[in-house]
Motif scaffolding. Sequence first.
Motif, mmCIF file in Angstrom:
data_model
loop_
_atom_site.group_PDB
_atom_site.id
_atom_site.type_symbol
_atom_site.label_atom_id
_atom_site.label_comp_id
_atom_site.label_asym_id
_atom_site.label_seq_id
_atom_site.Cartn_x
_atom_site.Cartn_y
_atom_site.Cartn_z
ATOM 1 N N UNK A 78 37.373 34.587 25.697
ATOM 2 C CA UNK A 78 37.413 33.526 26.717
ATOM 3 C C UNK A 78 37.339 34.136 28.116
ATOM 4 N N UNK A 79 36.578 33.489 28.968
ATOM 5 C CA UNK A 79 36.419 34.003 30.319
ATOM 6 C C UNK A 79 36.919 32.976 31.307
ATOM 7 N N UNK A 80 37.578 33.437 32.359
ATOM 8 C CA UNK A 80 37.929 32.552 33.457
ATOM 9 C C UNK A 80 37.466 33.215 34.737
ATOM 10 N N UNK A 81 36.398 32.680 35.295
ATOM 11 C CA UNK A 81 35.863 33.260 36.532
ATOM 12 C C UNK A 81 36.101 32.356 37.730
ATOM 13 N N UNK A 82 36.985 31.355 37.560
ATOM 14 C CA UNK A 82 37.289 30.468 38.681
ATOM 15 C C UNK A 82 38.274 31.168 39.616
ATOM 16 N N UNK A 83 37.718 31.650 40.740
ATOM 17 C CA UNK A 83 38.517 32.466 41.651
ATOM 18 C C UNK A 83 39.757 31.738 42.160
ATOM 19 N N UNK A 84 39.661 30.383 42.221
ATOM 20 C CA UNK A 84 40.760 29.638 42.823
ATOM 21 C C UNK A 84 41.952 29.516 41.880
ATOM 22 N N UNK A 85 41.746 29.753 40.566
ATOM 23 C CA UNK A 85 42.863 29.632 39.631
ATOM 24 C C UNK A 85 43.365 30.995 39.181
#
Lengths: 130, 115
Positions: A11-18
């Motif tokens: 799983x990837x999370x590239x949302x800089x704001x979170x």
Amino acid sequence: MAELTMKKKRPKNLDLLTIKQPLPAVLSILHRVSGAGLFLFLPVLLWLLQSSLASPESFAMVKGLAGNIVVKVILLGLLWAYCHHFCAGIRYLLLDGHIGIEKEAARMTAKISFAVSLLATVILGGLLLW
Amino acid sequence: MVNRIVVGAGYGLRDWIAQRATAVIMAVYTVILLAAVVANGGSTYEAWHGLFASGFMKFATFLALLSLFYHAWIGVRDIFMDYIKPTGLRLGLMVVVIAALVGYAGWAAQILWRL
């Protein structure tokens, strides 16, 4: 090859704001922001240098400008940008020399960079602007 | 690692070194200027003007400013390469920045050698 396909399924999370950024990441983006800000103010700073050196009258004009509170705050911001870019830059030179590249050491030097640049801004701002 | 075909083009090592060399020049200059201001005082026009009147300070200041402009070029180019995706716009902005920095270099020489 099998390993590669496995890796792609993580799983990837590239949302800089979170993402909570570690301190070295904040230091890094501020290094970029301060550099861009200093670049944009280059013509203003060159003009101030020119005016401060050209004649006693224009020197007095620059001093008068620096007495304005809005100008003071902008100059203080630029002073911080310079100090931050300076300290973070020296940290990068050390990292280039493989000094402080472990995670804990890197976080410690990021803290030191922030502390030194803020302290330098306060001291130099006090000496030169106030 | 990216598998690159060797074509003899530059891979950015020169700019990487230049960014660091110019940074060191500016850092040393910053310390020299601060020491000079503290020793000499820059609060009067005579003291401030006198600081930049010597041949050494003219040379050191001009060298530091040229380093600054080269350093700024590498940094701004990196920012453009990261965030400005349309090629035409990116190249156009780069030309504008180069033109501005070359102009600043001429301006800096004029500021210093008119004293």
